[in-house]
Enzyme design. Sequence first.
Site, PDB file in Angstrom:
ATOM      1  N   HIS A  60      -7.355  -4.664  10.309  1.00 57.46           N
ATOM      2  CA  HIS A  60      -7.079  -4.423   8.882  1.00 57.46           C
ATOM      3  C   HIS A  60      -5.790  -5.122   8.452  1.00 57.46           C
ATOM      4  CE1 HIS A  60      -4.839  -0.389   9.830  1.00 57.46           C
ATOM      5  NE2 HIS A  60      -3.933  -1.248   9.435  1.00 57.46           N
ATOM      6  N   ASN A 103      -7.628  -2.740  14.426  1.00 60.73           N
ATOM      7  CA  ASN A 103      -9.016  -3.043  14.072  1.00 60.73           C
ATOM      8  C   ASN A 103      -9.114  -4.244  13.120  1.00 60.73           C
ATOM      9  OD1 ASN A 103      -8.019  -2.006  11.700  1.00 60.73           O
ATOM     10  ND2 ASN A 103      -9.477  -0.317  11.513  1.00 60.73           N
ATOM     11  N   ASP A 150       0.821  -1.216   0.000  1.00 60.84           N
ATOM     12  CA  ASP A 150       0.000   0.000   0.000  1.00 60.84           C
ATOM     13  C   ASP A 150       0.854   1.265   0.000  1.00 60.84           C
ATOM     14  OD1 ASP A 150       0.955  -0.439   2.584  1.00 60.84           O
ATOM     15  OD2 ASP A 150      -1.007  -0.791   3.463  1.00 60.84           O
TER      16      ASP A 150
HETATM   17  C1  GLP Z   1      -0.522   0.238   8.636  1.00 57.93           C
HETATM   18  C2  GLP Z   1      -0.195  -0.595   7.380  1.00 57.93           C
HETATM   19  C3  GLP Z   1      -0.406  -2.060   7.616  1.00 57.93           C
HETATM   20  C4  GLP Z   1       0.194  -2.459   8.945  1.00 57.93           C
HETATM   21  C5  GLP Z   1      -0.552  -1.790  10.068  1.00 57.93           C
HETATM   22  C6  GLP Z   1       0.011  -2.102  11.451  1.00 57.93           C
HETATM   23  O1  GLP Z   1      -1.706   0.923   8.610  1.00 57.93           O
HETATM   24  N1  GLP Z   1      -0.918  -0.191   6.230  1.00 57.93           N
HETATM   25  O2  GLP Z   1       0.178  -2.795   6.547  1.00 57.93           O
HETATM   26  O3  GLP Z   1       0.107  -3.853   9.112  1.00 57.93           O
HETATM   27  O4  GLP Z   1      -0.581  -0.401   9.880  1.00 57.93           O
HETATM   28  O5  GLP Z   1       1.092  -1.281  11.726  1.00 57.93           O
HETATM   29  P1  GLP Z   1       2.109  -1.502  12.913  1.00 57.93           P
HETATM   30  O6  GLP Z   1       2.955  -2.638  12.516  1.00 57.93           O
HETATM   31  O7  GLP Z   1       2.872  -0.220  12.992  1.00 57.93           O
HETATM   32  O8  GLP Z   1       1.294  -1.774  14.118  1.00 57.93           O
END
Ligand code: GLP
Length: 259
Positions: free
Chosen positions: A149, A147, A78
Site C-alpha cells: 500500500h 502489502n 492520510d
Molecule cells: C502506514 C501509512 C503509510 C506508510 C506505511 C508504512 O500505514 N499510512 O503512509 O507508508 O504505513 O509504515 P512504516 O514506515 O511504519 O513501515
Amino acid sequence: MGVNVTEAVNGISVIVCDSADDASKTTAELIANQLGQKPNSVLGLATGGTPLKTYQYLIEFNQSGRVSFRDATTFNLDEYIGLTGDHPQSYRSFMNEHLFSNVDIPIDQTYVPDGSTSNIDQHCRDYEALITDHGGIDLQLLGIGHNGHIAFNEPGSDSQSATRLVDLAANTIEQNSRFFDSPSEVPRQAITMGIATILKAKTIVLLATGSGKSDAVRAMLYGDIGPQMPASFLREHPNAIVVLDAAAAEGLPLNSAAS
Ligand code: GLP
C-alpha cells in the site's frame, strides 16, 4: 556515507544506499534540494516509522540554516478516521511532533486530512481542491506498506482513485497496532489521498528500509502493474525515485548488485 548506486528499473530511478541512515539522509537531501530550487514548494508528506530519520535530517538542515520551510506548504497523505488532531496517535500529532514544531514552517501552511470531520465526502473533495489551488504537489514523499500500500491505498485501489474514505486491511491494522496500547484501539478506517492524487505530484520519492519491505519492493519494481500492488503504479509516473537501504534491496536483480 557510503557510495549510493542509482539505476533505472522499469521506469523508476532506484537509489540503493548502504544503510537506513544513508537512505534517510539521501531522501532528506532530495527534499532539501527541492526547497532550495523552489522555496515555496508544495510538499506531500508521509507518516510511519520509515520517514522519521528523514525528518530528523530535515530538522538538522533547517536548524543549521541549510534549508527553510518558511514559504513551503505541506499536504499529508492520510489520517485515521475518528481521531481528532490532538489525539497522540493521529497523524497530525505525529507530524507536529516529528517535523512541524521543529522547523520554521508556519503551522497554517501544513495540511493533514481531518479524521474527525462530520462530512467525510465533502472534506475529501475540499482536500483535493486545496491541493489543486496550491498548484499541485511538487514532491511527494511515500513509504510502502508490507502489502504494497501507499498512503492508505490498500490492494484493490485503482489508479483513478482520489482522496476518499477507505477501510484498512487487516494486516495494516496489525502492523499499525504497535503505535497503540492495544490492537482494538487501532482505527479501522482512514481518509487517504488516492493513487491518482499521488500520481499528479511532479516528483515522487518512495523510501523503503529494512528486510521486511524487500518483498513489497520487488513486487513494486518487477511485478505486474495493477491494483493488487498499489505501489506498482509508480512505474507509470515520469519522475519517480525509490530510495532503498541494502536490506530493502536484498534479492533485487539489479545490475549493480551483480557486480
Ligand atoms: C502506514 C501509512 C503509510 C506508510 C506505511 C508504512 O500505514 N499510512 O503512509 O507508508 O504505513 O509504515 P512504516 O514506515 O511504519 O513501515
